[in-house]
Design an enzyme around this catalytic site. Structure first.
Site, short mmCIF file in Angstrom:
data_model
loop_
_atom_site.label_atom_id
_atom_site.label_comp_id
_atom_site.label_asym_id
_atom_site.label_seq_id
_atom_site.Cartn_x
_atom_site.Cartn_y
_atom_site.Cartn_z
N SER A 1 0.70 -1.26 0.10
CA SER A 1 0.00 0.12 0.05
C SER A 1 0.85 1.04 0.02
O SER A 1 2.08 1.33 0.24
CB SER A 1 -0.82 0.03 1.26
OG SER A 1 -0.01 0.41 2.53
N ASP A 2 0.30 2.40 -0.28
CA ASP A 2 0.98 3.37 -0.19
C ASP A 2 1.11 3.95 1.34
O ASP A 2 0.15 3.26 1.92
CB ASP A 2 0.39 4.87 -1.23
CG ASP A 2 1.73 5.77 -1.14
OD1 ASP A 2 1.60 6.47 -2.28
OD2 ASP A 2 2.54 5.67 -0.64
N TYR A 3 1.63 4.93 1.67
CA TYR A 3 1.76 5.43 3.15
C TYR A 3 0.48 5.74 3.96
O TYR A 3 -0.15 6.66 3.63
CB TYR A 3 2.80 6.65 3.11
CG TYR A 3 3.46 7.09 4.19
CD1 TYR A 3 2.80 7.47 5.37
CD2 TYR A 3 4.84 6.92 4.42
CE1 TYR A 3 3.28 7.89 6.56
CE2 TYR A 3 5.26 7.36 5.68
CZ TYR A 3 4.62 8.00 6.72
OH TYR A 3 5.10 8.35 7.88
#
Ligand code: GLC
Length: 734
Positions: free
Chosen positions: A262-264
């Site tokens: 996932s992104d941050y």
């Protein structure tokens, strides 16, 4: 490690260990100084997760990472090594042009070499994965992350994205000097409404498939080891919970069977989106979508046990995710050598070495785009005894690299002044800042402030104008601040600061011999700058060797050869805007006030500079296009050729571009599409025949029935020096 043993390891792991492998934490949480690329407070991470986490982002350094690896492996029940990941998107410590500048090179081989160089430096510094390439198609310069893409064309983005994957990963990521590549941000993050970062993306499936997915797929097919989910909702479904996008498209259709990260904080953010009612549901939705590693939030760690116990999630789904992470670690060779390529000696020897600097310098030169050169004011002479005044915030500035670069040694960056002074010139040069990058104290996206002593402004301008008054020529060095582009930097006003514009105008009152250098991470509005400049050289953010590269081109040791990877509109109000748009039932002819036609009443519907555009220090002449046949069947191909001649007085490099147009279809087709290009270098008077092959595959599109097919009919082929070229020929697909 043999797969069988890896399987045994997986079977022997506790649930807590498994969830640790699916949770990535930022190095700063281990007390390491790390770049912070997102919000930290959302994390509220407990120490137990830090002890069991399987991967770390945003910290580097051979010694530091070897120590961290040792420390963390001791805490791991099965001593599973961590993976260290970092954002290396335009060089690690030897910094080269931002990706949009790399796009301007139209040179996949060069981009591959650059990526390999970055991997050599990053891996010596203990890293295993880079969060690159970013291949989000971009059509709206208000979005600050256009800087991180290679532009508005699907074909060019796919070529350069693949070049980066190959450059980072080499033939085997386990081999020394290689990094695993992470393609991002899946998907269509580059099309947020209003150019507002993190906003919704509303695309038809046809547009998504036709324009946006190709580059990601090309990178997956090239063997990228990771894909990263995007922050945005796609048609109102957050990517990190989008089963259709991640399971049906990415994993089923594209065949991606590796790690999806996932992104941050993007999993937890599904609550903010209004998609997950709580963190537990976010964990369920992300796991069902097939997200393996949760970056910087801990929904999995906190709620997966309950989801398993209540039967909402099957353990085999969790095991699948953990398996993909273990396979990645195994492919990196970390079980045999947890430190991989970390080496203080190699750091010292390779980082910023001569060869790397030379490559960064060449890349910077090749990224520059010459947009104006009236009266051939450029190149400047090295032999002429004249006075040249360099004025503007960038005349002596070290920060000439993109906002995803974190050089430890600013001293190593070559400024314009240093680059020019390194030349043996008969000219005498002066260097004055003269103005500020902002008009007042400004908070930057990383939370720091731009707060020079503005009270010096008048004095600075006066000193600069003193030198301008005595100068024969003036080089005005202006642009965006580097931290005005990148993540969370959407802008509504795409101009340089008023102070910089005032400086340019003041200079123009005294001296008309003006060359303007523009530093920017996106296309900005240039009409006004062009009105006061004889030459404009767009230098993006060139990196470590920027000053040398600029001096090389200004004084003719190198010729400008970049071509625009994004169209430049006259005004932000025209955005989103791109060359491969569609016709209209009421096409305009590029003028104003034609009555009932497509366009605006206050601005011509034209580009300031079109995609693919760029001048050189010479001229090229194109012959008419010849086709070896004017009809083809699906099993056929047509060869389209031109002869290009250098009609100028200097050697020059031309990027010969081939565009196709499908005149009629069961759905309307773009006015033209880039389908090939070739860079050629010709001596004065030299000619070269350039040929392109047109295949049926190039003519396929998602038709009215959403089948990906070509349709018989009439086509045009254009071959020229940019997307507005008129040199054309007709052919038919039977
Ligand atoms: C950021 C960015 C992404 C980056 C990641 C890790 O928020 O969206 O591009 O790779 O966090 O730094």
């Amino acid at each position: 490690m043999e797969n069988a043993k890896l399987r045994e390891l997986l079977e022997d792991m506790s649930l807590e260990e498994k969830l640790g492998q699916l949770t990535q934490v930022a190095g700063t949480l281990y007390g390491e100084e790390a770049i912070v690329t997102g919000l930290l407070d959302m994390f509220q991470m407990s120490d137990e997760v830090l002890d069991i986490s399987g991967s770390v982002l945003s910290v580097h350094g051979a010694e530091k990472l070897m120590a961290l690896q040792k420390q963390q492996m001791e805490k791991q029940p099965h001593h599973i090594p961590q993976i260290f990941m970092y954002d290396i998107i335009n060089g690690f410590q030897t910094i080269y042009p931002v990706p949009l500048g790399q796009g301007a090179t139209f040179d996949p081989e060069l981009v591959k070499q650059l990526a390999h160089m970055a991997a050599v430096e990053g891996s010596a510094s203990g890293l295993h994965v880079t969060f690159s390439p970013m291949v989000d198609l971009v059509r709206d310069a208000r979005w600050g992350r256009v800087m991180e893409s290679t532009g508005e064309d699907p074909y060019l983005n796919a070529l350069l994205g693949v070049a980066m994957v190959e450059g980072y990963q080499g033939n085997d990521v386990k081999e020394k000097g290689n990094l695993a590549a992470c393609v991002k941000h899946f998907a269509a993050y580059g099309a947020p409404e209003g150019g507002r970062d993190y906003d919704n993306v509303e695309l038809s499936e046809r547009t998504l498939r036709e324009d946006y997915l190709g580059a990601y797929e090309a990178c997956v097919k090239a063997g990228a080891k990771l894909v990263m989910t995007s922050f945005n909702t796609l048609n109102r479904v957050p990517s990190s919970g989008n089963r259709w996008l991640m399971r049906d498209i990415l994993r089923e259709e594209m065949g991606f069977d590796k790690v999806l990260i996932s992104d941050y904080g993007a999993i937890k953010e599904m609550m903010n989106h209004g998609f997950s009612k709580d963190e537990k549901q976010a964990a369920e939705q992300a796991m069902k979508a097939g997200v393996d590693i949760e970056m910087m939030s801990c929904a999995y760690f906190r709620h997966m046990r309950e989801l398993l116990e209540e039967g909402t999630i099957d353990e085999e789904m969790v095991d699948e995710a953990v398996w993909r992470v273990l396979v990645l670690k195994n492919e990196l060779g970390l079980f045999e050598n947890p430190f991989k390529d970390a080496s203080k000696e190699d750091e010292k020897e390779k980082i910023l070495c001569k060869e790397h600097r030379a490559l960064a310098r060449r890349a910077a030169v090749d990224s520059f785009v010459l947009l104006e050169n009236q009266e051939e004011i450029l190149p400047l002479s090295k032999e002429k005894e004249e006075r040249i005044a360099f004025v503007g915030p960038y005349a002596k500035e070290k920060e000439i690299f993109g906002s995803w670069s974190f050089p430890e040694d600013l001293g190593g960056i070559i400024t314009i002044q240093e680059g020019v002074e390194a030349k043996k010139l008969k000219a005498s040069c002066t260097y004055d800042s003269g103005a500020f990058l902002f008009d007042e104290r400004t908070k930057l996206k990383d939370g720091t402030f731009y707060e020079p002593d503005f009270s010096l402004g008048e004095e600075m301008m006066k000193e600069a104008l003193e030198h301008v008054k005595q100068a024969d020529k003036v080089v005005v060095c202006i642009g965006e601040h580097s931290k005005q582009t990148g993540e969370a930097t959407s802008r509504t006003k795409l101009t340089v600061s008023d102070g910089q514009m005032a400086l340019l105008k003041k200079v123009h009152e005294m001296n008309k011999e003006i060359i303007t250098l523009v530093f920017a991470g996106r296309p900005i509005e240039l009409d006004e700058i062009a009105a006061y400049s004889k030459a404009i050289l767009y230098v993006w953010f060139p990196g470590t060797e920027g000053g040398n590269a600029i001096a090389d081109v200004l004084f003719g040791d190198e010729e400008p050869k970049g071509r625009l990877p994004m169209s430049f509109s006259h005004r932000g109000g025209q955005l989103p805007n791109y060359y491969n748009r569609f016709a209209s039932g009421r096409p305009n002819d590029g003028t104003l006030n034609q009555g009932f036609v497509m366009g605006y009443i206050d601005q011509t519907d034209t580009f300031m500079y079109p995609f693919g555009y760029g001048l050189t220090y010479t001229r090229f002449d194109y012959s008419d296009i010849t086709l070896d046949k004017s009809q083809m069947t699906a099993s056929d191909r047509i060869t389209a050729s031109v002869t290009v001649t250098n009609t100028g007085k200097r050697e020059g490099t031309e990027t010969v571009q081939m565009y196709l147009q499908d005149l009629f279809g069961t759905v309307v087709r773009p006015k033209r599409m880039l389908k090939g290009f070739e860079k050629i270098t010709l001596a004065p008077g030299e000619s070269q025949k350039v040929s392109f092959t047109i295949t049926e595959e190039m003519l396929r599109f998602w038709n009215i029935d959403m089948d990906f097919v070509s349709e018989p009919g009439d086509f045009k082929v254009y071959i020229g020096g940019n997307s507005a070229c008129t040199n054309q020929a007709d052919f038919v697909l039977k």
